[in-house]
Design a protein around this motif. Sequence first.
Motif, PDB file in Angstrom:
ATOM      1  N   VAL A  36       0.827  -0.569   0.219  1.00  9.78           N
ATOM      2  CA  VAL A  36      -0.080   0.130   0.431  1.00  9.78           C
ATOM      3  C   VAL A  36       0.955   1.012   0.219  1.00  9.78           C
ATOM      4  CG1 VAL A  36      -1.810   1.355   1.368  1.00  9.78           C
ATOM      5  CG2 VAL A  36      -2.073  -1.541   1.352  1.00  9.78           C
ATOM      6  N   ALA A  37       0.299   1.846  -0.454  1.00  5.32           N
ATOM      7  CA  ALA A  37       1.251   3.480  -1.163  1.00  5.32           C
ATOM      8  C   ALA A  37       0.290   4.661  -0.967  1.00  5.32           C
ATOM      9  CB  ALA A  37       2.242   3.480  -2.035  1.00  5.32           C
ATOM     10  N   ARG A  38       0.715   5.741  -0.781  1.00  5.82           N
ATOM     11  CA  ARG A  38       0.232   6.913  -0.451  1.00  5.82           C
ATOM     12  C   ARG A  38       0.542   7.954  -1.672  1.00  5.82           C
ATOM     13  NH1 ARG A  38      -2.036   9.523   4.106  1.00  5.82           N
ATOM     14  NH2 ARG A  38      -1.325   7.719   5.342  1.00  5.82           N
ATOM     15  N   VAL A  39      -0.416   8.513  -2.365  1.00  9.36           N
ATOM     16  CA  VAL A  39      -0.413   9.580  -3.407  1.00  9.36           C
ATOM     17  C   VAL A  39      -0.401  10.869  -2.478  1.00  9.36           C
ATOM     18  CG1 VAL A  39      -0.773  10.089  -5.528  1.00  9.36           C
ATOM     19  CG2 VAL A  39      -0.758   7.831  -5.345  1.00  9.36           C
ATOM     20  N   GLU A  40       0.396  11.854  -2.345  1.00  7.30           N
ATOM     21  CA  GLU A  40       0.409  13.144  -2.638  1.00  7.30           C
ATOM     22  C   GLU A  40       1.062  14.002  -3.254  1.00  7.30           C
ATOM     23  OE1 GLU A  40       2.713  13.011   0.924  1.00  7.30           O
ATOM     24  OE2 GLU A  40       1.273  12.312   2.153  1.00  7.30           O
ATOM     25  N   GLY A  41       0.698  15.684  -3.811  1.00  2.08           N
ATOM     26  CA  GLY A  41       1.076  16.062  -4.434  1.00  2.08           C
ATOM     27  C   GLY A  41       0.504  16.095  -5.775  1.00  2.08           C
ATOM     28  N   ALA A  42       0.619  17.369  -6.448  1.00  3.89           N
ATOM     29  CA  ALA A  42      -0.044  17.461  -7.675  1.00  3.89           C
ATOM     30  C   ALA A  42       0.317  16.049  -8.776  1.00  3.89           C
ATOM     31  CB  ALA A  42       0.192  19.013  -8.082  1.00  3.89           C
ATOM     32  N   SER A  43       1.651  15.214  -8.791  1.00  2.15           N
ATOM     33  CA  SER A  43       2.427  14.548  -9.857  1.00  2.15           C
ATOM     34  C   SER A  43       1.321  13.937 -10.401  1.00  2.15           C
ATOM     35  CB  SER A  43       3.265  14.286  -9.535  1.00  2.15           C
ATOM     36  OG  SER A  43       2.939  13.201  -8.666  1.00  2.15           O
ATOM     37  N   MET A  44      -0.348  13.154 -10.102  1.00  3.08           N
ATOM     38  CA  MET A  44      -0.784  12.919 -10.902  1.00  3.08           C
ATOM     39  C   MET A  44      -2.308  12.927 -10.582  1.00  3.08           C
ATOM     40  SD  MET A  44       0.942   9.930 -11.438  1.00  3.08           S
ATOM     41  CE  MET A  44      -0.242   9.163 -12.148  1.00  3.08           C
ATOM     42  N   GLN A  45      -2.280  14.158 -10.702  1.00  5.57           N
ATOM     43  CA  GLN A  45      -3.742  15.218 -11.283  1.00  5.57           C
ATOM     44  C   GLN A  45      -3.856  14.855 -12.630  1.00  5.57           C
ATOM     45  OE1 GLN A  45      -3.184  18.781  -9.797  1.00  5.57           O
ATOM     46  NE2 GLN A  45      -4.059  18.186  -7.481  1.00  5.57           N
ATOM     47  N   PRO A  46      -5.024  14.179 -12.939  1.00  7.98           N
ATOM     48  CA  PRO A  46      -6.352  14.441 -11.629  1.00  7.98           C
ATOM     49  C   PRO A  46      -6.351  12.925 -12.074  1.00  7.98           C
ATOM     50  CG  PRO A  46      -6.305  15.343 -14.544  1.00  7.98           C
ATOM     51  CD  PRO A  46      -5.674  15.166 -14.453  1.00  7.98           C
ATOM     52  N   SER A  47      -6.245  12.432 -11.887  1.00  6.42           N
ATOM     53  CA  SER A  47      -6.430  10.812 -12.169  1.00  6.42           C
ATOM     54  C   SER A  47      -6.374  10.219 -10.637  1.00  6.42           C
ATOM     55  CB  SER A  47      -5.287   9.925 -12.770  1.00  6.42           C
ATOM     56  OG  SER A  47      -5.461  10.080 -14.134  1.00  6.42           O
ATOM     57  N   LEU A  48      -5.669  10.615 -10.157  1.00  6.40           N
ATOM     58  CA  LEU A  48      -5.282  10.630  -8.694  1.00  6.40           C
ATOM     59  C   LEU A  48      -5.032  11.712  -8.266  1.00  6.40           C
ATOM     60  CD1 LEU A  48      -3.034   7.749  -8.624  1.00  6.40           C
ATOM     61  CD2 LEU A  48      -5.405   7.460  -7.900  1.00  6.40           C
ATOM     62  N   ASN A  49      -5.155  11.535  -6.107  1.00  5.42           N
ATOM     63  CA  ASN A  49      -5.141  13.163  -5.461  1.00  5.42           C
ATOM     64  C   ASN A  49      -5.927  14.643  -6.754  1.00  5.42           C
ATOM     65  OD1 ASN A  49      -4.748  14.153  -2.625  1.00  5.42           O
ATOM     66  ND2 ASN A  49      -2.537  14.187  -4.164  1.00  5.42           N
ATOM     67  N   PRO A  50      -7.329  14.335  -6.760  1.00  4.76           N
ATOM     68  CA  PRO A  50      -7.862  15.685  -7.722  1.00  4.76           C
ATOM     69  C   PRO A  50      -8.093  16.791  -6.825  1.00  4.76           C
ATOM     70  CG  PRO A  50      -9.361  13.705  -6.737  1.00  4.76           C
ATOM     71  CD  PRO A  50      -8.142  13.450  -6.742  1.00  4.76           C
ATOM     72  N   GLY A  51      -8.137  16.950  -5.130  1.00  6.89           N
ATOM     73  CA  GLY A  51      -7.718  17.463  -4.266  1.00  6.89           C
ATOM     74  C   GLY A  51      -6.634  19.041  -3.902  1.00  6.89           C
ATOM     75  N   GLY A  52      -5.380  17.989  -4.636  1.00  2.00           N
ATOM     76  CA  GLY A  52      -4.095  18.431  -4.298  1.00  2.00           C
ATOM     77  C   GLY A  52      -3.174  18.555  -3.199  1.00  2.00           C
ATOM     78  N   SER A  53      -3.247  19.804  -2.760  1.00  7.25           N
ATOM     79  CA  SER A  53      -1.827  19.222  -1.107  1.00  7.25           C
ATOM     80  C   SER A  53      -3.145  19.316  -1.017  1.00  7.25           C
ATOM     81  CB  SER A  53      -1.030  20.575  -1.701  1.00  7.25           C
ATOM     82  OG  SER A  53      -2.394  21.352  -1.537  1.00  7.25           O
ATOM     83  N   GLN A  54      -4.576  19.388   0.084  1.00 10.09           N
ATOM     84  CA  GLN A  54      -5.364  19.303   0.619  1.00 10.09           C
ATOM     85  C   GLN A  54      -5.705  18.229   1.119  1.00 10.09           C
ATOM     86  OE1 GLN A  54      -6.797  20.742  -1.359  1.00 10.09           O
ATOM     87  NE2 GLN A  54      -5.713  23.086  -0.723  1.00 10.09           N
ATOM     88  N   SER A  55      -5.315  16.938  -0.120  1.00 10.23           N
ATOM     89  CA  SER A  55      -5.916  15.365   0.264  1.00 10.23           C
ATOM     90  C   SER A  55      -4.458  14.431  -0.290  1.00 10.23           C
ATOM     91  CB  SER A  55      -7.751  15.185  -0.372  1.00 10.23           C
ATOM     92  OG  SER A  55      -7.145  15.198  -1.642  1.00 10.23           O
ATOM     93  N   SER A  56      -4.464  12.828  -0.080  1.00  9.19           N
ATOM     94  CA  SER A  56      -3.862  12.056  -0.333  1.00  9.19           C
ATOM     95  C   SER A  56      -5.255  11.421  -0.638  1.00  9.19           C
ATOM     96  CB  SER A  56      -2.331  12.145   0.003  1.00  9.19           C
ATOM     97  OG  SER A  56      -2.850  11.507   1.845  1.00  9.19           O
ATOM     98  N   ASP A  57      -4.749  10.279  -1.884  1.00 11.64           N
ATOM     99  CA  ASP A  57      -5.120   9.182  -2.400  1.00 11.64           C
ATOM    100  C   ASP A  57      -4.669   7.515  -1.843  1.00 11.64           C
ATOM    101  OD1 ASP A  57      -7.647  10.117  -3.053  1.00 11.64           O
ATOM    102  OD2 ASP A  57      -6.413   9.921  -5.654  1.00 11.64           O
ATOM    103  N   VAL A  58      -4.872   6.678  -1.966  1.00 12.83           N
ATOM    104  CA  VAL A  58      -4.058   5.742  -1.257  1.00 12.83           C
ATOM    105  C   VAL A  58      -4.440   4.692  -2.142  1.00 12.83           C
ATOM    106  CG1 VAL A  58      -3.550   3.674   0.449  1.00 12.83           C
ATOM    107  CG2 VAL A  58      -4.645   6.412   1.575  1.00 12.83           C
ATOM    108  N   VAL A  59      -3.181   3.718  -2.865  1.00 13.53           N
ATOM    109  CA  VAL A  59      -3.613   3.070  -3.826  1.00 13.53           C
ATOM    110  C   VAL A  59      -2.593   1.829  -3.795  1.00 13.53           C
ATOM    111  CG1 VAL A  59      -2.865   3.899  -5.638  1.00 13.53           C
ATOM    112  CG2 VAL A  59      -1.770   3.546  -4.534  1.00 13.53           C
ATOM    113  N   LEU A  60      -2.696   0.701  -3.478  1.00 13.17           N
ATOM    114  CA  LEU A  60      -2.307  -0.470  -3.806  1.00 13.17           C
ATOM    115  C   LEU A  60      -1.969  -0.559  -5.217  1.00 13.17           C
ATOM    116  CD1 LEU A  60      -2.683  -3.474  -2.100  1.00 13.17           C
ATOM    117  CD2 LEU A  60      -4.065  -4.307  -3.877  1.00 13.17           C
TER     118      LEU A  60
END
Length: 79
Positions: A36-60
Motif C-alpha cells: 500500500v502506498a500514499r499518493v501526495e502532491g499534484a504529480s498524478m492529477q487529475p487521475s489521482l489526488n484530485p484535491g491537490g495538496s489538501q488530500s492524498s489517495d491510497v493505492v495498492l
Amino acid sequence: MAQSQGLVKRYLKAFCKGFFVAVPVAVTFLDRVACVARVEGASMQPSLNPGGSQSSDVVLLNHWKVRNFEVQRGDIVSL
C-alpha cells in the motif's frame, strides 16, 4: 507469584513464536505480491489526488503483474 511468572513466560514464548513467523511472511508478501502506498502532491492529477495538496489517495501497488510482465497500456506504474 510463581503462577504469574509461569503465565508471563508462556505468554512471551507464544508471542515470540508468532512474531518470528508473522514478520517474515508479512515482509515477503509486501515485497513480492503487493503493498500500500500514499499518493501526495499534484504529480498524478487529475487521475489521482484530485484535491491537490489538501488530500492524498491510497493505492495498492501490485508487484505480481510487473514481475510477470502483464503491464498494459493505461496502467499506472510506480518507480
